[in-house]
Design an enzyme around this catalytic site. Sequence first.
Site, PDB file in Angstrom:
ATOM      1  N   ASP A 108       0.865  -1.179   0.000  1.00 41.24           N
ATOM      2  CA  ASP A 108       0.000   0.000   0.000  1.00 41.24           C
ATOM      3  C   ASP A 108       0.900   1.227   0.000  1.00 41.24           C
ATOM      4  OD1 ASP A 108       0.864  -0.725   2.512  1.00 41.24           O
ATOM      5  OD2 ASP A 108      -1.134  -1.125   3.284  1.00 41.24           O
ATOM      6  N   GLU A 177      -6.163   2.996   3.202  1.00 37.13           N
ATOM      7  CA  GLU A 177      -6.759   3.476   4.458  1.00 37.13           C
ATOM      8  C   GLU A 177      -8.227   3.841   4.286  1.00 37.13           C
ATOM      9  OE1 GLU A 177      -5.513   3.205   7.248  1.00 37.13           O
ATOM     10  OE2 GLU A 177      -3.335   3.199   7.057  1.00 37.13           O
TER      11      GLU A 177
HETATM   12 ZN   LIG Z   1      -3.769   1.844   8.692  1.00 29.54          ZN
HETATM   13 ZN   LIG Z   2      -1.839  -0.071   7.176  1.00 32.88          ZN
END
Ligand SMILES: [Zn+2]
Ligand SMILES: [Zn+2]
Length: 448
Positions: A108, A177
């Site tokens: 991510d 997120e």
């Molecule tokens: Zn997070």
């Molecule tokens: Zn994370």
Amino acid sequence: MKSMCTVWFVLALAVFAGARPATAQNVLDQKISANISDWVATYKHLHEHPELSTEEKETSALIARTLRKLGYDVTDHLGQYEDPGLTGYGVVAVLKNGPGPTVWVRTDMDALPVKENTSLPYASHVTAKRSAGEVGVMHACGHDLHMTVFLGTAQMLAESKSQWSGTVVLLGQPAEETVGGAAALLRAGLFTKFPKPDYMLALHDNAWLPAGVVAIREGALLAGSDSVDITIRGYGGHGAAPNATKDPIIIASELVVFLQTIVSREMDPQQPTVVTVGSFHAGTKHNIIPDDAHLQLTVRTMTPEQREKVLAAIKRATNGIAEAAGVPADRAPIIEVAKDSVPATINDVALTRRVHTALDQALGKDNVLEGQPIMASEDFSLYALADPKPATVMFWLGAVDPQKIKDSLEKGTRLPSLHSSEYYPLPEPAIRTGAKAMTSAVEALLKK
Ligand SMILES: [Zn+2]
Ligand SMILES: [Zn+2]
């Protein structure tokens, strides 16, 4: 200065080590050591320059640029021009290296709206404008660490092509997120435009484990998450004439309390479940009974069956309590389960065992712990459910200075959790361990 005795001891060790053929692990260790200072510099740069979910412009450009230099076939800005709902900062990098399975590794890339409260020389001072005002931006979840490990792994795999056969696909995912990134990339054709994954791996840093270790577990690692909106509809009126109304605040209040009995009296106590009412809004003034009341819930479960059961119980309880209060059918509650729900992150059992063995060999059994599940959620889970349904594993990467953990155990000092303004990993051992772990796991799955 060393004593003669120490010099002899070191020489004897060197001769002893030299008598053994260099193993692939030794070679990997040496390569990591040769690069670690560059990687730490990359990590500090990423930490100092965080970008919020869906805004990962510079971050994704850095990832794409680095992977291109390493010889990967890189597609960036995935989906940007195809669907206005897409974030447009996905990066997919492919390295084909002969016959064999296809292994994807995902990182991510996004940071959080948190004002950093550390005294690190590379602390973030980035701010962003939001409707509520200016917010600080911080890599408070360690996605900067994930990206650094990911780039290190990319380099190690590119430099060890003689050791493995198959295809490696590296995925830089935006908007984790806000839990929109994985779904957006899948809509953009992630598994149709690129080599389909047989296996997919990811890691997440862990704020309770020391840097230098990893932890892995079969089955559920992270909870599934659902958002539920409930509107209790009654009939409003004068606060002094409740008999002429159907008071939605009373009904909603009963419901808030009853919802906790779903967890405590209907669900298997061996399986963790969370139902939290995070928002309760109704009314405008002391002496007016409103027409309706609104509740917002988050629901966390570990299995699809458990999820179905809790959601069904919430609907049954909501309708039942409204009916018991005398709300007519045409004013029945409105119950909406948000579409952006994510399922639990479930580690494939067979793949977990293979990765576990690879981690044991790479790091030594003492540094590979049994992972503990938590009730937070991840959209990594969506990849396992999308066609061709690859086997997936996510494991924990220890990230905390071991001394801090010792102090916490012995003196009770507080350890900041992920998403805390005070959280930060110990970069060097965590990056070294993560790159070694991920490279070894991929190589084991693509063994010649
Ligand atoms: Zn997070
Ligand atoms: Zn994370």
